[in-house]
Design a protein around this motif. Structure first.
Motif, short mmCIF file in Angstrom:
data_model
loop_
_atom_site.label_atom_id
_atom_site.label_comp_id
_atom_site.label_asym_id
_atom_site.label_seq_id
_atom_site.Cartn_x
_atom_site.Cartn_y
_atom_site.Cartn_z
N CYS A 320 -25.31 -32.98 13.77
CA CYS A 320 -24.31 -32.03 14.24
C CYS A 320 -24.74 -31.34 15.54
O CYS A 320 -23.93 -30.65 16.16
N LYS A 321 -26.00 -31.52 15.93
CA LYS A 321 -26.49 -30.87 17.15
C LYS A 321 -25.75 -31.42 18.36
O LYS A 321 -25.51 -32.63 18.45
N GLU A 322 -25.42 -30.52 19.28
CA GLU A 322 -24.66 -30.95 20.46
C GLU A 322 -24.84 -29.89 21.56
O GLU A 322 -24.20 -28.85 21.54
N ASP A 323 -25.69 -30.20 22.50
CA ASP A 323 -25.94 -29.26 23.59
C ASP A 323 -25.02 -29.60 24.77
O ASP A 323 -25.44 -30.11 25.80
N ALA A 324 -23.73 -29.32 24.58
CA ALA A 324 -22.73 -29.68 25.59
C ALA A 324 -22.91 -28.82 26.85
O ALA A 324 -23.14 -27.61 26.75
N PRO A 325 -22.79 -29.43 28.04
CA PRO A 325 -22.96 -28.66 29.28
C PRO A 325 -21.74 -27.80 29.62
O PRO A 325 -21.87 -26.79 30.31
N HIS A 326 -20.57 -28.18 29.13
CA HIS A 326 -19.34 -27.45 29.46
C HIS A 326 -18.53 -27.22 28.18
O HIS A 326 -18.57 -28.01 27.24
N ALA A 327 -17.76 -26.14 28.20
CA ALA A 327 -16.92 -25.81 27.04
C ALA A 327 -15.69 -26.70 26.99
O ALA A 327 -15.13 -27.08 28.02
N ASP A 328 -15.29 -27.05 25.76
CA ASP A 328 -14.07 -27.81 25.51
C ASP A 328 -13.12 -26.88 24.77
O ASP A 328 -13.40 -26.47 23.63
N GLU A 329 -12.02 -26.50 25.40
CA GLU A 329 -11.14 -25.48 24.83
C GLU A 329 -10.56 -25.87 23.48
O GLU A 329 -10.11 -25.01 22.72
N HIS A 330 -10.55 -27.14 23.16
CA HIS A 330 -9.97 -27.59 21.89
C HIS A 330 -11.01 -27.73 20.77
O HIS A 330 -10.64 -27.86 19.60
#
Length: 346
Positions: A320-330
């Protein structure tokens, strides 16, 4: 959940199922938490067993272990919830024992309708008499509807049923995705329903130690300790958790996983808040709360169940780990479905 909020757990079941026995057990094994017990059938409570210390007012008694007990009817429920939610009462959790003839959904509806900012619904627990299950089902076919509504089902008197395994199978089929816990004499781990506060001072927001500590001074031996009958998993991550991945994990959680509690860091998806998570059986709520300044941003979870594959669950949580660089509004939509809207007063 947010600081100062009090979970309200509804305890239901038909006459003779063992609700009062289970409530007495919770009162005696609260682990330091102060319980407000709201009871329809006050005469059924074993007053001697609860070591009453004295009356605190109409229909309210103070119990020797620091708990409170109120006798109410449905029309008075909101009044007593408001009384127990006062900060001066020092209540950590409220358990409502429904009458054996009550419709649990009505009590649930009343709790959800409460506008008190400190009251938050904590789930429906249905108690079933395993030894009399077939007879109860024939006499009260509405039990099937009650089981379908439950978040946690306690199959009590499992040791006295002629075919306990068959009863468990039938109950699991009727209970949809609710967690089903076999029990004798109403003895379930209070951690399934609420956090047990340690008697000593502790630092930090969440302690994993209380799941495994069995000091020599404890009143119960290791063999008698309720936790010895269950499996637990402690998970911690410095890497943020992906909301969609976590919801996939929660939607597919196994039936033996009874309780999930802790805090989740969703990283850039919500950089302002951490999310307290509270799951009892299929009941699930998230409570966003602002990160404290300079607080380490961690995900910390405790999972409690019976017959669960802790290694497999740990692997799934790692995924479940996820170091996303940008936010996803959905991405947070699935999580926000389980966030209770604040009351106008809140």
């Amino acid at each position: 959940m947010q600081a100062g909020q009090i979970p309200v757990v509804v305890l239901a079941g038909f006459l003779g199922s063992g609700k009062t026995t289970l409530l007495n057990h919770l009162l005696h094994h609260s682990g330091g938490s102060r319980i407000g017990a709201v009871v329809n059938d006050f005469g059924a409570i074993e007053i001697d067993a609860m070591a009453v210390a004295g009356a605190l007012g109409d229909s309210t008694v103070s119990l020797g272990n620091g708990c409170l007990c109120c006798a109410v009817d449905a029309s008075e429920l909101d009044e007593y919830l408001e009384r127990l939610a006062q900060p001066s009462a020092g209540i950590d959790v409220i358990v409502i024992e429904a009458s054996g003839l009550a419709e649990p959904q009505e009590l649930v509806r009343m709790v959800l309708a409460s506008e008190h900012p400190r009251i938050v619904y904590g789930g429906l627990v249905e108690v079933v008499d395993a030894a009399e299950f077939d007879g109860t089902r024939a006499k009260h076919p509405e039990i099937e509807r009650h089981l379908a509504l439950a978040d946690l089902v306690v199959v009590n008197k499992a040791d006295r049923a002629a075919d306990g395994e068959r009863v468990l199978r039938v109950v699991r089929e009727l209970a949809d995705r609710a967690a089903v816990v076999p029990a004798s004499y109403g003895r379930i781990d209070p951690e399934f329903l609420f956090d047990c506060r340690p008697s000593e001072e502790r630092i930090g927001q969440l302690s994993f130690d209380d799941l495994h500590r069995h000091d020599e001074g404890d009143r119960q031996s290791h063999d008698d300790h309720l936790h010895s009958a269950y499996d637990s998993l402690s998970f911690s991550s410095e890497v943020p958790i992906g909301p969609r991945r976590l919801m996939d994990f929660l939607d597919s959680r196994p039936e033996g996983l009874y309780r999930i509690k802790g805090y989740v860091d969703f990283g850039v998806q919500d950089s302002v808040n951490r999310y307290a998570v509270h799951a009892v059986g299929r009941f699930l709520r998230f409570y966003p709360e602002p990160w404290a300044r300079a607080e380490a941003r961690l995900t910390q979870l405790v999972l409690i169940g019976s017959g669960i594959d802790t290694a497999a669950l740990a692997k799934e949580l790692e995924a479940c780990k996820e170091d996303a660089p940008h936010a996803d509004e959905h991405s947070m939509w699935g999580v926000l479905r389980y966030v209770q809207e604040p009351s106008p007063e809140g």
